[in-house]
Scaffold this motif. Structure first.
Motif, PDB file in Angstrom:
ATOM      1  N   PRO A 289      53.922  89.993  12.844  1.00 38.22           N
ATOM      2  CA  PRO A 289      54.278  91.567  13.589  1.00 38.22           C
ATOM      3  C   PRO A 289      53.902  91.365  15.025  1.00 38.22           C
ATOM      4  CG  PRO A 289      52.977  91.468  11.562  1.00 38.22           C
ATOM      5  CD  PRO A 289      53.117  90.197  12.088  1.00 38.22           C
ATOM      6  N   LEU A 290      53.162  90.463  15.460  1.00 41.98           N
ATOM      7  CA  LEU A 290      52.785  90.606  16.954  1.00 41.98           C
ATOM      8  C   LEU A 290      53.800  89.977  17.712  1.00 41.98           C
ATOM      9  CD1 LEU A 290      48.923  89.692  16.727  1.00 41.98           C
ATOM     10  CD2 LEU A 290      49.857  91.971  16.969  1.00 41.98           C
ATOM     11  N   SER A 291      54.777  89.218  17.242  1.00 33.78           N
ATOM     12  CA  SER A 291      55.715  88.648  18.121  1.00 33.78           C
ATOM     13  C   SER A 291      56.819  89.530  18.556  1.00 33.78           C
ATOM     14  CB  SER A 291      56.407  87.350  17.263  1.00 33.78           C
ATOM     15  OG  SER A 291      56.934  87.661  16.181  1.00 33.78           O
ATOM     16  N   GLY A 292      57.709  89.464  19.113  1.00 33.41           N
ATOM     17  CA  GLY A 292      59.169  89.992  19.257  1.00 33.41           C
ATOM     18  C   GLY A 292      59.624  89.917  20.805  1.00 33.41           C
ATOM     19  N   VAL A 293      61.006  90.149  20.754  1.00 32.19           N
ATOM     20  CA  VAL A 293      61.735  90.209  22.096  1.00 32.19           C
ATOM     21  C   VAL A 293      61.145  91.264  23.141  1.00 32.19           C
ATOM     22  CG1 VAL A 293      64.051  90.424  23.092  1.00 32.19           C
ATOM     23  CG2 VAL A 293      64.017  89.432  20.859  1.00 32.19           C
TER      24      VAL A 293
END
Length: 204
Positions: free
Chosen positions: A166-170
């Motif tokens: 959940p801490l990752s992302g574009v």
């Protein structure tokens, strides 16, 4: 003499194979007067071994988290290149290694969307501290613009990333600009790349 693990048994990224030539086109321009490049998150090692062969005027320093070094170094062992250093452990939130030569460029590909936001902030802080003031930072990967994805596939990729962590992302390009500016880095080029990615180049 290293006991070589066959390349066919090592981790392989098809994306690296697909994008390395397109990335090289821009690194050839941006790193024309570069001597030492630190790569953050070298992964499988396909990029650094390819770029070191093609850009013989510079010295390439691959790095990754300590747990990834065995496979990374195993690939490097297949290439006896005088301008390719052994892989080193680097955690962007910890003290970065001290090099015997000034680092005048940093390259990273497909890492900022894997990192948490504090890690991205630490990455840029490290760039500001360790890159020579005559140097620059080249970043490859997907980004959002004005809060919007540049393609449906990037939106789906972002959803997949967040399912894994959940801490990752574009990341938003405007936030990236802000982090760079805080370190005295200015965006020089933002280039459209294949597969809905971008190539960014910042310099002091």
């Amino acid at each position: 003499m290293h006991s070589l693990i066959p390349l066919s048994q090592l981790p392989f990224s098809q994306a690296c194979e697909n994008n390395k030539s397109a990335i090289l086109t821009h690194l050839t321009q941006w790193f024309n007067h570069t001597s030492h490049v630190l790569e953050i998150g070298s992964g499988t090692g396909q990029h650094c071994t390819y770029f070191a062969q093609k850009l013989g005027h510079l010295h390439w320093h691959p790095s990754d988290q300590a747990g990834n070094l065995i496979n990374l170094q195993a690939r490097l062992n297949h290439f006896e290149l005088p301008n390719l250093s052994p892989a080193i452990a680097l955690d962007v939130q910890q003290d970065w290694p001290i090099f015997s030569h000034p680092i005048d460029a940093i390259f990273t590909a497909n890492t900022l969307h894997i990192m948490s936001k504090p890690l991205v902030e630490a990455f840029f802080a490290g760039c500001g501290k360790h890159v020579a003031k005559t140097g620059g930072v080249a970043i490859y990967g997907p980004f959002k613009y004005s809060g919007k994805f540049t393609s449906d596939s990037n939106q789906q990729f972002d959803h997949w990333l967040k399912e894994q962590n959940p801490l990752s992302g574009v990341r938003d390009i405007e936030w990236i600009h802000t982090l760079a500016q805080q370190q005295g880095l200015t965006l020089q080029q933002d280039i459209t790349m294949p597969a809905n990615n971008r190539m960014l180049y910042f310099s002091f």
